[in-house]
Design a protein around this motif. Structure first.
Motif, PDB file in Angstrom:
ATOM      1  N   ARG A 195       0.837  -0.919  -0.164  1.00 27.11           N
ATOM      2  CA  ARG A 195      -0.155  -0.295  -0.209  1.00 27.11           C
ATOM      3  C   ARG A 195       1.319   1.083  -0.145  1.00 27.11           C
ATOM      4  N   ARG A 196       0.192   2.557  -0.733  1.00 27.37           N
ATOM      5  CA  ARG A 196       1.172   3.304  -0.511  1.00 27.37           C
ATOM      6  C   ARG A 196       0.450   4.828  -0.174  1.00 27.37           C
ATOM      7  N   GLU A 197       0.850   5.454   0.598  1.00 29.07           N
ATOM      8  CA  GLU A 197       1.027   7.337   1.286  1.00 29.07           C
ATOM      9  C   GLU A 197       1.167   7.939   0.562  1.00 29.07           C
ATOM     10  N   VAL A 198       0.318   8.653   0.610  1.00 28.10           N
ATOM     11  CA  VAL A 198       0.707  10.248  -0.820  1.00 28.10           C
ATOM     12  C   VAL A 198       1.316  11.005   0.162  1.00 28.10           C
ATOM     13  N   VAL A 199       2.249  12.182   0.342  1.00 31.34           N
ATOM     14  CA  VAL A 199       1.965  13.343   1.107  1.00 31.34           C
ATOM     15  C   VAL A 199       2.773  14.517   0.369  1.00 31.34           C
ATOM     16  N   LEU A 200       1.601  15.211   0.206  1.00 30.91           N
ATOM     17  CA  LEU A 200       1.914  16.297  -0.988  1.00 30.91           C
ATOM     18  C   LEU A 200       3.212  17.627   0.113  1.00 30.91           C
ATOM     19  N   ASN A 201       3.532  18.192  -0.814  1.00 28.30           N
ATOM     20  CA  ASN A 201       3.728  19.329  -0.315  1.00 28.30           C
ATOM     21  C   ASN A 201       3.241  20.280  -0.523  1.00 28.30           C
ATOM     22  N   LYS A 202       2.412  21.161   0.221  1.00 27.76           N
ATOM     23  CA  LYS A 202       1.302  21.872  -0.287  1.00 27.76           C
ATOM     24  C   LYS A 202       1.753  23.444  -1.077  1.00 27.76           C
ATOM     25  N   ASP A 203       3.089  23.424  -0.809  1.00 30.32           N
ATOM     26  CA  ASP A 203       3.782  25.185  -1.208  1.00 30.32           C
ATOM     27  C   ASP A 203       4.586  24.345  -2.686  1.00 30.32           C
ATOM     28  N   ALA A 204       4.576  23.716  -3.214  1.00 32.46           N
ATOM     29  CA  ALA A 204       5.200  22.813  -3.877  1.00 32.46           C
ATOM     30  C   ALA A 204       4.582  22.701  -5.228  1.00 32.46           C
ATOM     31  N   LEU A 205       3.544  22.599  -5.946  1.00 34.14           N
ATOM     32  CA  LEU A 205       2.299  22.641  -7.528  1.00 34.14           C
ATOM     33  C   LEU A 205       2.883  23.880  -7.919  1.00 34.14           C
ATOM     34  N   ALA A 206       3.692  23.296  -9.484  1.00 38.54           N
ATOM     35  CA  ALA A 206       3.610  24.403 -10.816  1.00 38.54           C
ATOM     36  C   ALA A 206       3.465  23.487 -11.654  1.00 38.54           C
ATOM     37  N   GLU A 207       2.371  24.730 -12.103  1.00 39.19           N
ATOM     38  CA  GLU A 207       2.160  24.878 -13.880  1.00 39.19           C
ATOM     39  C   GLU A 207       2.763  24.347 -14.551  1.00 39.19           C
ATOM     40  N   GLN A 208       2.480  23.473 -15.560  1.00 38.93           N
ATOM     41  CA  GLN A 208       3.834  22.864 -16.509  1.00 38.93           C
ATOM     42  C   GLN A 208       2.991  23.806 -17.970  1.00 38.93           C
ATOM     43  N   GLY A 209       2.004  24.313 -17.614  1.00 38.50           N
ATOM     44  CA  GLY A 209       0.999  25.052 -18.994  1.00 38.50           C
ATOM     45  C   GLY A 209       0.631  23.955 -19.813  1.00 38.50           C
ATOM     46  N   ASN A 210      -0.627  24.219 -21.138  1.00 33.90           N
ATOM     47  CA  ASN A 210      -1.270  23.020 -21.398  1.00 33.90           C
ATOM     48  C   ASN A 210      -1.624  21.830 -20.371  1.00 33.90           C
ATOM     49  N   GLY A 211      -2.266  21.717 -18.952  1.00 32.70           N
ATOM     50  CA  GLY A 211      -2.260  21.385 -18.072  1.00 32.70           C
ATOM     51  C   GLY A 211      -2.382  20.737 -17.489  1.00 32.70           C
ATOM     52  N   VAL A 212      -0.384  21.002 -17.458  1.00 32.07           N
ATOM     53  CA  VAL A 212      -0.032  19.475 -17.129  1.00 32.07           C
ATOM     54  C   VAL A 212       0.659  20.492 -15.933  1.00 32.07           C
ATOM     55  N   TYR A 213       0.836  19.751 -14.691  1.00 31.93           N
ATOM     56  CA  TYR A 213       1.179  20.606 -13.317  1.00 31.93           C
ATOM     57  C   TYR A 213       1.721  19.511 -12.941  1.00 31.93           C
ATOM     58  N   ARG A 214       3.044  19.928 -12.275  1.00 34.29           N
ATOM     59  CA  ARG A 214       3.226  19.086 -11.335  1.00 34.29           C
ATOM     60  C   ARG A 214       3.690  19.408  -9.583  1.00 34.29           C
ATOM     61  N   TRP A 215       3.244  18.222  -8.848  1.00 40.14           N
ATOM     62  CA  TRP A 215       2.924  18.445  -7.210  1.00 40.14           C
ATOM     63  C   TRP A 215       4.578  17.773  -6.735  1.00 40.14           C
ATOM     64  N   ILE A 216       5.330  18.198  -6.020  1.00 35.66           N
ATOM     65  CA  ILE A 216       6.687  17.163  -5.317  1.00 35.66           C
ATOM     66  C   ILE A 216       5.604  17.111  -3.258  1.00 35.66           C
ATOM     67  N   GLY A 217       6.089  15.925  -3.526  1.00 31.63           N
ATOM     68  CA  GLY A 217       5.803  15.427  -2.416  1.00 31.63           C
ATOM     69  C   GLY A 217       6.468  13.835  -2.460  1.00 31.63           C
ATOM     70  N   ASN A 218       5.466  13.512  -1.699  1.00 34.96           N
ATOM     71  CA  ASN A 218       6.412  11.380  -0.855  1.00 34.96           C
ATOM     72  C   ASN A 218       5.578  10.535  -0.922  1.00 34.96           C
ATOM     73  N   LEU A 219       5.263   9.468  -1.727  1.00 35.43           N
ATOM     74  CA  LEU A 219       5.038   8.361  -2.020  1.00 35.43           C
ATOM     75  C   LEU A 219       5.836   7.137  -1.316  1.00 35.43           C
ATOM     76  N   ASN A 220       5.525   7.417   0.051  1.00 39.81           N
ATOM     77  CA  ASN A 220       5.655   5.748   0.673  1.00 39.81           C
ATOM     78  C   ASN A 220       4.623   4.986   0.533  1.00 39.81           C
ATOM     79  N   VAL A 221       5.799   3.469   0.328  1.00 35.81           N
ATOM     80  CA  VAL A 221       5.114   2.537  -0.588  1.00 35.81           C
ATOM     81  C   VAL A 221       5.969   1.057   0.675  1.00 35.81           C
ATOM     82  N   GLU A 222       4.371   0.361   1.207  1.00 33.28           N
ATOM     83  CA  GLU A 222       5.392   0.043   2.224  1.00 33.28           C
ATOM     84  C   GLU A 222       6.278  -1.630   1.452  1.00 33.28           C
ATOM     85  N   ASP A 223       6.716  -2.444   2.099  1.00 34.54           N
ATOM     86  CA  ASP A 223       7.225  -3.686   1.255  1.00 34.54           C
ATOM     87  C   ASP A 223       6.166  -4.061   0.999  1.00 34.54           C
TER      88      ASP A 223
END
Length: 192
Positions: free
Chosen positions: A118-146
């Motif tokens: 199972r995975r857990e998403v943690v988003l950095n609320k200050d790290a969302l960036a629009e790349q143009g043409n409807g594309v967005y990148r959001w920095i965060g963490n994706l923690n995955v269990e063994d």
């Protein structure tokens, strides 16, 4: 040694670091509610993902809801072998996730199951960036269990530790009034 069939490992798209012997027996128990998978059997009574209202809006809140819903859908699939909720949410170019779906579906189709993963998403609320043409990148963490897959003999453990504490980009595109997950990659994979 138990005379019951022993689960067999399936390789997964990640690093193998160990193994364990198990016996079958995690029988369905509706009166007990949700039960995660273990060495005795698959997860039981896994709650189906619920699509949040406002998810398909081109806003930060809509994107956050989409990312968390996508994650819930993948977690549901890992626990059940049913990726029908997750597949429509990802780009056909996002092969890493699509390959995971196929692998897990095959494990379940052959009578096996997956423990963990199972995975857990943690988003950095200050790290969302629009790349143009409807594309967005959001920095965060994706923690995955063994993760460990079981079929007819001892299962091997798939190490999820490389995800813990590392930044990732969640890249999604807003098109035709809905979000699509393009890719999730370690932040160092994208140029600044």
């Amino acid at each position: 040694m138990n005379s019951q069939a022993q689960p067999r490992a399936e390789s997964a798209p990640s690093a193998v670091v160990g193994s364990a012997s198990v016996t079958l027996g995690n029988a369905p128990s509706p009166e007990n509610g949700y039960q995660p998978a273990d060495e005795r059997g698959p997860a039981q009574n896994v709650p189906k993902p619920v699509r949040p209202e406002g998810m398909n809006e081109e806003t930060a809140e809509g994107l956050e809801k989409f990312i968390l819903y996508w994650n819930d859908c993948v977690n549901y699939g890992i626990q059940t072998g049913d990726f029908s909720y997750a597949e429509p949410l990802v780009s056909q170019d996002y092969t890493a996730d699509l390959e995971l779906y196929v692998w897990a579906e095959e494990v379940y189709a052959r009578g096996g199951w997956v423990v963990g993963g199972r995975r857990e998403v943690v988003l950095n609320k200050d790290a969302l960036a629009e790349q143009g043409n409807g594309v967005y990148r959001w920095i965060g963490n994706l923690n995955v269990e063994d993760m460990q897959a079981y079929l007819n003999e001892p299962g091997t453990i798939v190490d999820g530790s490389q995800t813990r504490g590392r930044s990732v980009y969640f890249q999604a595109t807003y098109k035709d009034e809905k979000w699509v997950m393009d890719i999730v990659a370690f932040a160092e994979a994208f140029p600044s």
